[in-house]
Design an enzyme around this catalytic site. Sequence first.
Site, PDB file in Angstrom:
ATOM      1  N   SER A 216      79.893  -9.875  17.572  1.00  0.00           N
ATOM      2  CA  SER A 216      80.668  -8.724  17.013  1.00  0.00           C
ATOM      3  C   SER A 216      79.783  -8.089  15.948  1.00  0.00           C
ATOM      4  O   SER A 216      78.792  -7.386  16.354  1.00  0.00           O
ATOM      5  CB  SER A 216      82.133  -9.650  16.308  1.00  0.00           C
ATOM      6  OG  SER A 216      82.646  -8.599  16.000  1.00  0.00           O
ATOM      7  N   GLU A 330      88.495  -8.796  25.394  1.00  0.00           N
ATOM      8  CA  GLU A 330      88.117  -8.244  24.169  1.00  0.00           C
ATOM      9  C   GLU A 330      89.348  -7.733  23.324  1.00  0.00           C
ATOM     10  O   GLU A 330      89.406  -7.318  22.212  1.00  0.00           O
ATOM     11  CB  GLU A 330      86.841  -7.308  24.146  1.00  0.00           C
ATOM     12  CG  GLU A 330      85.747  -7.915  24.694  1.00  0.00           C
ATOM     13  CD  GLU A 330      84.886  -8.658  23.678  1.00  0.00           C
ATOM     14  OE1 GLU A 330      85.413  -9.005  22.472  1.00  0.00           O
ATOM     15  OE2 GLU A 330      83.952  -9.160  24.154  1.00  0.00           O
ATOM     16  N   HIS A 433      87.933 -12.251  22.278  1.00  0.00           N
ATOM     17  CA  HIS A 433      86.713 -11.883  21.238  1.00  0.00           C
ATOM     18  C   HIS A 433      86.384 -12.830  20.371  1.00  0.00           C
ATOM     19  O   HIS A 433      87.404 -13.521  19.660  1.00  0.00           O
ATOM     20  CB  HIS A 433      87.262 -10.739  20.400  1.00  0.00           C
ATOM     21  CG  HIS A 433      86.179  -9.974  19.404  1.00  0.00           C
ATOM     22  ND1 HIS A 433      84.887  -9.280  19.935  1.00  0.00           N
ATOM     23  CD2 HIS A 433      86.130  -9.792  18.102  1.00  0.00           C
ATOM     24  CE1 HIS A 433      84.473  -9.112  19.084  1.00  0.00           C
ATOM     25  NE2 HIS A 433      84.782  -9.332  17.895  1.00  0.00           N
TER      26      HIS A 433
END
Length: 530
Positions: A216, A330, A433
């Site tokens: 990320s 995601e 995610h």
Amino acid sequence: MLGALLALASPIALAAARSADAPPRVTVDQGMLEGKLAHVHGTVLREFQGIPYAAPPLGERRWKPPQPAASWQGVRAATRFAPRCMQLPLFGDMVFRSNGMAEDCLYLNVWTPASDARAGLPVFVYFYGGGFVSGDGSENRYDGASLASRGMVTVTVNYRLGVFGFLALPELAAESPVHASGNYGLLDQNAALRWVKGNIARFGGDPRRITIGGESAGSISVSAHMASPLSRGLIAGAIGESGALIAPIAPQSQAEAQTQGAAFMRKAGAATLAALRAMPATALLSASAAPAPDMGPDIDGLFLTEPPAATFARGDQADVPLLLGSNTQEGFYPNLLGRLPPTAANYRAAVTRLFGDQAERALALYPGGDRAQVERSASDLAGDLFIAHSTWRWMNLQRRTADAPVYFYLFARPRPAKRHPLPGEQPDPGAVHSGEIEYALGNLDSNPVYAWTPADHKVSRVMEGYVERFVKTGNPNGPGLPAWAAVGNADGPVPRQRIDVDTGTINDTGAARQAFLQSFIATHPAIALP
């Protein structure tokens, strides 16, 4: 009897026995460190926590590039994680082992095999995620012990966050010899890389074989370091897990960042930069709570001199092996639809709001004829707009302009059920995610929230094996691992490693929709989820 045996033992043997159990010591540029020993997967490791790589960014050093760490006399204990950087409690999945929270937070942690301190092992430096506003190198999921037990040196790095790491102001630019402001958190990471380059051989690492990685915001950082003139010569490889500093996550211009910084200054109630520097860190943190100006990486003129997309397109980025990818979930359809039910009508309305007169093209690529299709397509679109599209563009740029190989993955393993779910709570249908971190770094058992299964551990062994091989050789392939084809630079199907219980190479099916998004974002750079 014991005394007689000890009397017969040689002094050399006794000294060796005591030495084997003694806390490990390493002398770095600033002085001597004393760490601790750990036994992981049958391997003895030396662990050093809370190593200062830069001076505390306090007082006049607040909002300045990091300065060298001071030297010390005697032996400094490195057996406890240092404080995490200033941050609000925004994410419930972050479990810290840090020694509280403080503005004095520029420390790193090292895990290394104890067998040979002069081994010249490959080095893996990992940057945490958290949107550049949260995170810490002490989190269980980033623990470097499992990878270190496979024969490498692993490092996690703390860096300044939020307003402390990314405030840009005209007054800050005026102080800078190169008129730069912002990106202090990225400059911290660069300082840590330089510290590692200069000191890691003393921990058994090879300074010529430093691979950087992150997830990320950490992955976004990796892409930025590949483009930065300050960092790209320091690294031998890169791993990106979900995210790149490429549209729709492009950096702000310095002028835009300074406008946001001025808005924060007004919100904080400071009339001058000196007044802002004099404010307690807790007051600045409170002022950064929502609603707050958006602060993040900018084209500061020091760490970044242009958008990374331009650097990659021209081929001036670090020409090193790159392993990167994203996850199957995601985003989730409520990110696009809010609380509205996932009907075809609601989905069409949402897509029309996003894409206007190009909504029909979007709907052809992200169709929504019934509830199941809407849930799937809306989740795909939300994930692409959030972070998957920037990752795809990073892959596509690197494969076309670099000579080094590119390996592209799709992580598809959903987390299992929680050990103690809330009433009615179900596992996510896809890989969410950040859901791959524990698998990739070998840290499933550090997360007690989920009821990990033998299948999850199988996936983790494969993904951690890929990371190990890539850090060691620049190629994820190795004995016992499913073959993984590199991405070529020619047009046509893009091979992508789908990582799940049955891991293998597929052809990437998202190229058409990514090409559409790239074209649309070029003329609508402000597109964002509601």
